[in-house]
Design a protein around this motif. Structure first.
Motif, PDB file in Angstrom:
ATOM      1  N   ALA A   1     -40.648 -93.812  49.818  1.00 45.11           N
ATOM      2  CA  ALA A   1     -40.799 -95.056  50.585  1.00 45.11           C
ATOM      3  C   ALA A   1     -40.946 -94.757  52.068  1.00 45.11           C
ATOM      4  CB  ALA A   1     -39.601 -95.967  50.338  1.00 45.11           C
ATOM      5  N   ALA A   2     -40.156 -93.828  52.577  1.00 45.15           N
ATOM      6  CA  ALA A   2     -40.236 -93.461  53.994  1.00 45.15           C
ATOM      7  C   ALA A   2     -41.561 -92.778  54.299  1.00 45.15           C
ATOM      8  CB  ALA A   2     -39.070 -92.558  54.363  1.00 45.15           C
ATOM      9  N   GLU A   3     -41.972 -91.875  53.435  1.00 45.10           N
ATOM     10  CA  GLU A   3     -43.234 -91.164  53.637  1.00 45.10           C
ATOM     11  C   GLU A   3     -44.418 -92.134  53.639  1.00 45.10           C
ATOM     12  OE1 GLU A   3     -41.429 -87.290  51.279  1.00 45.10           O
ATOM     13  OE2 GLU A   3     -43.036 -88.480  50.380  1.00 45.10           O
ATOM     14  N   SER A   4     -44.384 -93.085  52.718  1.00 40.67           N
ATOM     15  CA  SER A   4     -45.456 -94.076  52.633  1.00 40.67           C
ATOM     16  C   SER A   4     -45.517 -94.940  53.891  1.00 40.67           C
ATOM     17  CB  SER A   4     -45.250 -94.959  51.397  1.00 40.67           C
ATOM     18  OG  SER A   4     -46.217 -95.981  51.332  1.00 40.67           O
ATOM     19  N   LEU A   5     -44.345 -95.345  54.400  1.00 37.99           N
ATOM     20  CA  LEU A   5     -44.310 -96.166  55.601  1.00 37.99           C
ATOM     21  C   LEU A   5     -44.828 -95.405  56.815  1.00 37.99           C
ATOM     22  CD1 LEU A   5     -43.548 -98.846  56.926  1.00 37.99           C
ATOM     23  CD2 LEU A   5     -41.213 -97.963  57.208  1.00 37.99           C
ATOM     24  N   VAL A   6     -44.408 -94.161  56.957  1.00 38.73           N
ATOM     25  CA  VAL A   6     -44.903 -93.327  58.056  1.00 38.73           C
ATOM     26  C   VAL A   6     -46.417 -93.189  57.968  1.00 38.73           C
ATOM     27  CG1 VAL A   6     -44.932 -90.983  59.001  1.00 38.73           C
ATOM     28  CG2 VAL A   6     -42.758 -92.061  58.421  1.00 38.73           C
ATOM     29  N   ALA A   7     -46.910 -92.952  56.761  1.00 38.26           N
ATOM     30  CA  ALA A   7     -48.351 -92.798  56.564  1.00 38.26           C
ATOM     31  C   ALA A   7     -49.097 -94.076  56.938  1.00 38.26           C
ATOM     32  CB  ALA A   7     -48.635 -92.423  55.107  1.00 38.26           C
ATOM     33  N   GLN A   8     -48.568 -95.224  56.533  1.00 42.24           N
ATOM     34  CA  GLN A   8     -49.221 -96.498  56.833  1.00 42.24           C
ATOM     35  C   GLN A   8     -49.276 -96.763  58.327  1.00 42.24           C
ATOM     36  OE1 GLN A   8     -47.199 -99.581  54.644  1.00 42.24           O
ATOM     37  NE2 GLN A   8     -47.486 -98.550  52.680  1.00 42.24           N
ATOM     38  N   THR A   9     -48.185 -96.487  59.031  1.00 39.05           N
ATOM     39  CA  THR A   9     -48.139 -96.774  60.470  1.00 39.05           C
ATOM     40  C   THR A   9     -49.020 -95.824  61.280  1.00 39.05           C
ATOM     41  OG1 THR A   9     -46.170 -95.369  60.770  1.00 39.05           O
ATOM     42  CG2 THR A   9     -45.799 -97.717  60.318  1.00 39.05           C
ATOM     43  N   ARG A  10     -49.320 -94.653  60.719  1.00 41.35           N
ATOM     44  CA  ARG A  10     -50.139 -93.667  61.437  1.00 41.35           C
ATOM     45  C   ARG A  10     -51.570 -93.571  60.890  1.00 41.35           C
ATOM     46  NH1 ARG A  10     -46.923 -90.120  64.592  1.00 41.35           N
ATOM     47  NH2 ARG A  10     -45.004 -91.242  65.063  1.00 41.35           N
ATOM     48  N   GLY A  11     -51.898 -94.368  59.867  1.00 40.37           N
ATOM     49  CA  GLY A  11     -53.230 -94.286  59.280  1.00 40.37           C
ATOM     50  C   GLY A  11     -53.476 -92.972  58.568  1.00 40.37           C
ATOM     51  N   MET A  12     -52.429 -92.475  57.900  1.00 42.27           N
ATOM     52  CA  MET A  12     -52.486 -91.178  57.225  1.00 42.27           C
ATOM     53  C   MET A  12     -52.459 -91.345  55.719  1.00 42.27           C
ATOM     54  SD  MET A  12     -49.650 -89.029  59.367  1.00 42.27           S
ATOM     55  CE  MET A  12     -49.968 -88.365  60.999  1.00 42.27           C
ATOM     56  N   THR A  13     -52.686 -90.254  55.032  1.00 45.48           N
ATOM     57  CA  THR A  13     -52.452 -90.211  53.594  1.00 45.48           C
ATOM     58  C   THR A  13     -50.950 -90.009  53.365  1.00 45.48           C
ATOM     59  OG1 THR A  13     -52.666 -87.812  53.415  1.00 45.48           O
ATOM     60  CG2 THR A  13     -54.700 -89.127  53.242  1.00 45.48           C
ATOM     61  N   PRO A  14     -50.433 -90.359  52.164  1.00 48.28           N
ATOM     62  CA  PRO A  14     -49.016 -90.109  51.884  1.00 48.28           C
ATOM     63  C   PRO A  14     -48.617 -88.649  52.070  1.00 48.28           C
ATOM     64  CG  PRO A  14     -49.925 -91.611  50.251  1.00 48.28           C
ATOM     65  CD  PRO A  14     -51.092 -91.133  51.085  1.00 48.28           C
ATOM     66  N   ALA A  15     -49.499 -87.735  51.701  1.00 43.72           N
ATOM     67  CA  ALA A  15     -49.189 -86.312  51.874  1.00 43.72           C
ATOM     68  C   ALA A  15     -49.042 -85.960  53.353  1.00 43.72           C
ATOM     69  CB  ALA A  15     -50.282 -85.457  51.235  1.00 43.72           C
ATOM     70  N   GLN A  16     -49.904 -86.536  54.187  1.00 44.03           N
ATOM     71  CA  GLN A  16     -49.795 -86.287  55.627  1.00 44.03           C
ATOM     72  C   GLN A  16     -48.517 -86.906  56.197  1.00 44.03           C
ATOM     73  OE1 GLN A  16     -53.637 -88.001  56.602  1.00 44.03           O
ATOM     74  NE2 GLN A  16     -54.472 -85.982  57.144  1.00 44.03           N
ATOM     75  N   GLY A  17     -48.147 -88.093  55.682  1.00 43.25           N
ATOM     76  CA  GLY A  17     -46.899 -88.715  56.099  1.00 43.25           C
ATOM     77  C   GLY A  17     -45.704 -87.862  55.742  1.00 43.25           C
ATOM     78  N   ARG A  18     -45.750 -87.264  54.547  1.00 41.66           N
ATOM     79  CA  ARG A  18     -44.666 -86.379  54.105  1.00 41.66           C
ATOM     80  C   ARG A  18     -44.552 -85.173  55.036  1.00 41.66           C
ATOM     81  NH1 ARG A  18     -46.750 -84.986  49.524  1.00 41.66           N
ATOM     82  NH2 ARG A  18     -46.088 -86.974  48.602  1.00 41.66           N
ATOM     83  N   ASN A  19     -45.677 -84.584  55.372  1.00 39.06           N
ATOM     84  CA  ASN A  19     -45.662 -83.409  56.249  1.00 39.06           C
ATOM     85  C   ASN A  19     -45.173 -83.762  57.649  1.00 39.06           C
ATOM     86  OD1 ASN A  19     -46.627 -81.692  54.246  1.00 39.06           O
ATOM     87  ND2 ASN A  19     -48.777 -82.039  54.781  1.00 39.06           N
ATOM     88  N   LEU A  20     -45.560 -84.940  58.136  1.00 43.99           N
ATOM     89  CA  LEU A  20     -45.108 -85.360  59.460  1.00 43.99           C
ATOM     90  C   LEU A  20     -43.598 -85.568  59.480  1.00 43.99           C
ATOM     91  CD1 LEU A  20     -45.856 -86.148  62.332  1.00 43.99           C
ATOM     92  CD2 LEU A  20     -46.269 -88.478  61.528  1.00 43.99           C
ATOM     93  N   LEU A  21     -43.058 -86.177  58.432  1.00 49.75           N
ATOM     94  CA  LEU A  21     -41.608 -86.356  58.343  1.00 49.75           C
ATOM     95  C   LEU A  21     -40.886 -85.020  58.312  1.00 49.75           C
ATOM     96  CD1 LEU A  21     -40.844 -89.326  55.897  1.00 49.75           C
ATOM     97  CD2 LEU A  21     -39.854 -88.954  58.156  1.00 49.75           C
ATOM     98  N   ARG A  22     -41.408 -84.083  57.547  1.00 49.73           N
ATOM     99  CA  ARG A  22     -40.780 -82.765  57.456  1.00 49.73           C
ATOM    100  C   ARG A  22     -40.771 -82.071  58.818  1.00 49.73           C
ATOM    101  NH1 ARG A  22     -43.618 -80.614  51.838  1.00 49.73           N
ATOM    102  NH2 ARG A  22     -42.284 -81.777  50.383  1.00 49.73           N
ATOM    103  N   SER A  23     -41.893 -82.165  59.532  1.00 50.21           N
ATOM    104  CA  SER A  23     -41.971 -81.528  60.849  1.00 50.21           C
ATOM    105  C   SER A  23     -41.001 -82.177  61.833  1.00 50.21           C
ATOM    106  CB  SER A  23     -43.403 -81.627  61.390  1.00 50.21           C
ATOM    107  OG  SER A  23     -44.303 -80.935  60.546  1.00 50.21           O
TER     108      SER A  23
END
Length: 213
Positions: free
Chosen positions: A31-53
């Protein structure tokens, strides 16, 4: 060391303390990864990587592992938006069920202390989790993100909780599964703390309070 005679209130963390569920952990993270991805115009995988970083950077800065909520705040995610995503995408009914052993352990404490929940979760989700576990009636009050405003660990939020309950710091016992998140601030306040890794660890409370030998 716990000061058993002075303990009047036991404040429990919820997730990871009163139950564990890898399935729910995955849904919360997704859910967090999806929200990050939506707010940044990213794919879920990119959102996951951004959260990890972001989590890695925060860990280096704080010198301790940050919570998911703290990491999302760092990325500009508002707490209400995050918890709306949790309510929509996290389904505890898929993973949790009535836990009579947990009920018995907690119920036996109520003759000695008042019981409370202090969690980073939101109120509707916390209520649903406790209802599924069958222990919702045992707690005097739930202190969730709506009351606290900021997630643990936060000194001001902790002060709000203890002031609302009332009592001296040594009359509280805080129980949680994460030292840095659940227990560090209460210990600094002068309260007793107990680290648990499994429901069976809750028996340590009973032994300390003299309920069982």
């Amino acid at each position: 060391m716990l000061r058993a005679a002075k303990i009047k209130a036991i404040i429990f963390d919820l997730d990871g303390t009163l139950y564990t569920s890898k399935g729910m952990e995955r849904e919360i993270a997704a859910a967090a990864e999806s929200l990050v991805a939506q707010t940044r115009g990213m794919t879920p995988a990119q959102g996951r990587n951004l959260l990890r970083s972001a989590k890695k950077r925060l860990a280096e800065s704080l010198e301790e592992e940050p919570t998911l909520t703290r990491t999302c705040l760092e990325l500009g995610i508002d707490i209400p938006d995050l918890h709306r995503a949790f309510q929509q995408q996290v389904h505890p009914e898929r993973y949790l069920e009535n836990d009579p052993i947990l009920f018995a352990l907690l119920d036996s404490l109520r003759d000695h202390c008042d019981l409370y929940i202090y969690t980073n979760n939101n109120l509707p989700l916390a209520q649903k989790i406790l209802a599924l576990l069958g222990v919702e009636e045992l707690f005097s009050r739930l202190y969730t993100i709506e009351f606290c405003g900021m997630p643990k660990p936060d000194a001001n939020a902790l002060q709000k909780v203890v002031a609302d309950i009332g009592g001296t710091p040594d009359s509280f016992l805080f129980v949680g599964d994460r030292q840095a998140v659940d227990l560090k601030a209460p210990r600094a306040l002068g309260s007793s703390v107990l680290l648990v890794r499994d429901t069976s660890d809750l028996l340590q409370i009973h032994k300390t309070l003299g309920i069982i030998p």
